[in-house]
Write an enzyme that holds these catalytic residues in place. Structure first.
Site, PDB file in Angstrom:
ATOM      1  CB  CYS A 280      -0.999  -0.015   1.157  1.00 10.72           C
ATOM      2  SG  CYS A 280      -0.288   0.158   2.808  1.00 10.72           S
ATOM      3  CG  HIS A 328      -4.736   0.187   3.867  1.00 11.17           C
ATOM      4  ND1 HIS A 328      -3.973  -0.757   3.222  1.00 11.17           N
ATOM      5  CD2 HIS A 328      -5.669   0.598   2.958  1.00 11.17           C
ATOM      6  CE1 HIS A 328      -4.430  -0.917   1.986  1.00 11.17           C
ATOM      7  NE2 HIS A 328      -5.443  -0.107   1.801  1.00 11.17           N
ATOM      8  CG  HIS A 340      -6.695   0.373  -1.748  1.00 14.99           C
ATOM      9  ND1 HIS A 340      -6.938  -0.222  -0.538  1.00 14.99           N
ATOM     10  CD2 HIS A 340      -7.610  -0.166  -2.612  1.00 14.99           C
ATOM     11  CE1 HIS A 340      -7.949  -1.068  -0.630  1.00 14.99           C
ATOM     12  NE2 HIS A 340      -8.376  -1.058  -1.880  1.00 14.99           N
TER      13      HIS A 340
END
Length: 365
Positions: A280, A328, A340
């Site tokens: 990520c 994240h 993402h």
């Protein structure tokens, strides 16, 4: 006669328990109770419902993301420590070379003095046919000697300082390597948990087709929703339509968004920063690097690399972060959506910003 009778023994109660026997009985009963409790617990493990299995998988995805970011941070610090150690070694080699040159000069001076017979300066002055020249040479000898000695002492001091720095860097590197190894072990453990949970989910899907997808699939990084769900294409058309009215605030942000679009469909891989795969924070770092902006490596450092923006002020290119531990990150592209890298086994895709617990957003410079 009475004196020769055996003493009358107390009648033993067959139901009485002697102290030693009582202790043994107590321990045995306690052990049996404990064993029963454990066996009962094992036998009474609840059968997880589909929703519980999905919630467990989502939790494991979050743990995996946190472990990956922690590992990335340790690896980044280790790499910097290694570079610093190499620099210190090179500097040490250069200063050692200078020290050796100074020692050679000092040795030449000492040899010249030895060959001159190491005569007392007063006697040399008295016997020299050129007294003025003798005084001048003596002064030069003293000056050269002082300068050489000072140079040697200076280089020695520098070498000692560099040796100290090198030792400290070496200890730091060893410490970071140990931490990196520990984080790698943690990552392996999380992978094992993920494999177990996903195996459960696959078995659930085998018995209940569709149980692992759709609206009830959870809200973790790997949750499937909308056009970007795994197995339904990369979702370009739907997401582009959603974001059609959004405009990046700067040319750099526009380039970062374009890079993220170009990464759609590429796999998530632990610690990857592109161009073939990403995690990520690796995706967001690579996207902004393509726009000429250097971001830190991890989610918990990227959140400090820009101006904070409110959720209501999001613009394409902004970094959006999730979960209380900021584990994240994605890139906002407009229309309430982001691009993402979701999780192991997934691919770079679109997702809605409201899929996960929002932790903040920043706009890189």
């Amino acid at each position: 006669m009475a004196a020769h009778r055996k003493p009358k023994q107390a009648r033993r109660n067959p139901f009485a328990v002697r102290p030693a026997a009582r202790t043994a009985t107590t321990l045995a009963l306690a052990g049996a109770a404990t064993a029963t409790a454990f066996n009962g617990t094992a036998a009474a493990d609840p059968v997880l419902t589909p929703a519980q299995i999905k919630a467990r998988v989502d939790q494991l995805y979050q743990e995996a993301e946190a472990a990956t970011e922690a590992y990335n941070g340790a690896k980044d610090r280790t790499d910097r420590a290694r570079e610093e150690l190499d620099r210190l070694r090179d500097e040490t080699a250069r200063r050692t070379e200078r020290l050796n040159a100074s020692r050679s000069v000092l040795g030449a001076v000492a040899g010249a003095q030895y060959r001159a017979g190491a005569v007392d300066p007063a006697i040399r002055f008295a016997l020299d046919s050129d007294p003025d020249g003798c005084l001048e040479r003596a002064a030069i000898d003293r000056l050269v000697g002082r300068r050489t000695a000072a140079a040697v002492m200076d280089v020695r001091g520098q070498l000692a300082a560099v040796d100290g720095l090198r030792d400290r860097a070496g200890r730091q590197f060893e410490d970071l390597r140990e931490r990196r190894d520990e984080l790698a072990r943690r990552k392996t453990e999380v992978r094992r948990k993920l494999a177990t949970a996903e195996g459960m989910l696959k078995r659930l899907e085998a018995t209940e087709p569709g149980a692992g997808t759709g609206a009830g699939a959870g809200t973790g990084p790997g949750a499937a929703s909308g056009p970007g769900a795994p197995g339904r294409g990369d979702g370009r058309a739907g997401a582009v339509a959603d974001a059609a009215g959004a405009t990046a605030p700067t040319p750099r942000a526009a380039r970062a968004v374009a890079y993220a679009y170009g990464a759609l469909g590429k796999p998530y891989v632990w610690g990857a920063t592109g161009p073939a795969s990403y995690d990520c924070s690796g995706l967001t770092q690579a996207a902004w690097r393509a726009a000429g902006v250097s971001l830190p490596r991890t989610t918990y450092t990227q959140i400090g690399a820009g101006r904070r923006v409110a959720r209501s002020e999001l613009a394409p290119g902004d970094l959006v972060f999730f979960y209380p531990g900021v584990t994240h990150v994605g890139m906002y592209v407009g229309g309430g959506r982001m691009i993402h890298a979701p999780r192991p086994g997934g691919v770079v895709r679109f997702a809605r910003v409201d899929e996960m617990p929002f932790a903040g957003a920043v706009r890189p410079a």
